[in-house]
Design an enzyme around this catalytic site. Structure first.
Site, mmCIF file in Angstrom:
data_model
loop_
_atom_site.group_PDB
_atom_site.id
_atom_site.type_symbol
_atom_site.label_atom_id
_atom_site.label_comp_id
_atom_site.label_asym_id
_atom_site.label_seq_id
_atom_site.Cartn_x
_atom_site.Cartn_y
_atom_site.Cartn_z
ATOM 1 C CE1 TYR A 126 5.662 3.794 0.654
ATOM 2 C CE2 TYR A 126 6.427 3.171 3.575
ATOM 3 C CZ TYR A 126 6.205 3.165 2.141
ATOM 4 O OH TYR A 126 6.153 2.047 1.872
ATOM 5 C CG MET B 210 5.665 -6.735 9.143
ATOM 6 S SD MET B 210 6.388 -8.108 9.875
ATOM 7 C CE MET B 210 4.923 -7.766 10.895
#
Length: 357
Positions: free
Chosen positions: A177, A24
């Site tokens: 990504y 995270m």
């Protein structure tokens, strides 16, 4: 049924339970992408997890997505991580570094470089920069000769991760990504051997994993995937076929695990579990979604064949999550306003549950 609190062998590691702290982003790194004492305390607080996967760590400067995130591409960054991994190990934990190349999800104001991607197609939405959110810029399409160096960046960062004391690495192949961009059918418009067909679109992911396996070993290498997630405008055609093909190639490399996000329909995810012969970490809640997964979701996925269960939001507000789940204590809610604000409030200030027998 498999017990969430039973031990598990992952590569060379003996895990005391099957609970994983998911990666995270917290943007608490110091200037230069350095890890800090607060980060050491944060991860040590959560070391009762069977495994911690760190926040996304950029494997190169051009791979940095957000300001305030840590790196593993120079010696100072490696040195700054050693107290973090040392604190986790002293507290009895195990930690992998998540290697995250942002690709087109970046900005020159953050890195000093124009972002790169498989094609000159901008991400959808605004990206974070030092001066606030800005529209995602059009990336520079990677010429064929440069693609290998970006795959090798994961391997180089993997070596540095082991030098910094990490127990292994997880490649961030999810959430829009760089690896996810190559898997995509709309962010990747290439007509060479990295684009078009499924075999071509999975090539960069396989090469990045293969390079990392050669650098740090298969038993220290994992990957996180988000089938059909759609983050940052990434779309994927033929999701079941795409990920089944990718898992087949990853199986050949015998990596430590695949870490799946619950971003596709249940039947697709279950089919991918069946297609993957190795260890599966399952994150049962949608990333950044409204629901905080708990014991019910964990047990459901253990019943569906997952080996380990990762928790994100629940670990932010409950540093003693393992014990809370074990005794059936209520889970504290997370304060979303503190996700990325910096400082120790909402980072180190969540108290443990005081159980009274």
């Amino acid at each position: 049924m498999t017990d969430l609190f039973s031990g598990f062998r992952l590569g060379d590691l003996s895990l005391p339970n099957r609970i994983v702290m998911a990666p995270m982003t917290r943007v608490r790194a110091a200037a230069g992408g350095l890890a800090t004492a607060s980060m050491a305390a944060y991860y040590a607080q959560r070391a009762t997890a069977g495994l911690i996967v760190s926040e996304g760590v950029q494997p190169s400067l051009i791979g940095q997505s957000n300001p305030g995130t840590p790196g593993l591409h120079d010696d100072a960054q490696v040195a700054s991580w050693r107290p973090v991994t040392g604190a986790v190990h002293t507290s009895g934990g195990r930690i992998f570094a998540q290697l995250m190349h942002g690709g087109r999800v970046s900005h020159p104001d953050t890195t000093g470089h124009r972002p790169v991607g498989p094609s000159a197609v901008a991400a959808v939405g605004e990206v974070f920069t030092p001066s606030g959110p800005q529209p995602a810029p059009v990336p520079r399409e990677l010429p064929l000769r440069e693609i290998t160096q970006h795959a090798e960046a994961y391997a180089s960062a993997g070596r540095r991760a082991l030098d910094a004391g990490f127990d292994g690495v997880e490649l961030h192949g999810a959430n829009g990504y760089l690896i996810s961009q190559f898997l995509s059918s709309n962010a990747n418009l290439r007509t060479d051997r990295y684009g078009g067909s499924i075999a071509n679109r999975i090539r960069f992911a396989v090469e990045a994993v293969e390079a990392t396996v050669h650098a740090v070993g298969a038993r220290r290498t994992g990957i996180r995937l988000s089938p059909g997630a759609g983050f940052w405008g990434v779309e994927e055609s033929d999701v079941p076929e795409l990920y089944t093909a990718l898992l087949g190639e990853l199986a050949r490399l015998e990596i430590a695990y695949v870490h799946l996000e619950a971003t596709a329909d249940l039947d697709v995810l279950v089919a991918l579990r069946r297609a993957w012969p190795g260890v599966l970490i399952m994150n049962p809640s949608l990333p950044m979604g409204p629901k905080q997964a708990g014991i019910t979701e964990a047990r459901e996925w253990l019943g569906l064949g997952a080996d380990l269960i990762s928790f994100g939001r629940a670990f932010l507000a409950n540093p003693d999550l393992v014990e809370r789940l074990r005794i059936g204590a209520p889970l504290a809610p997370v304060d979303e306003a503190t996700f990325y604000q910096g400082g120790d409030v909402g980072y180190l200030t969540y108290p443990p549950y005081r159980h009274v027998a």
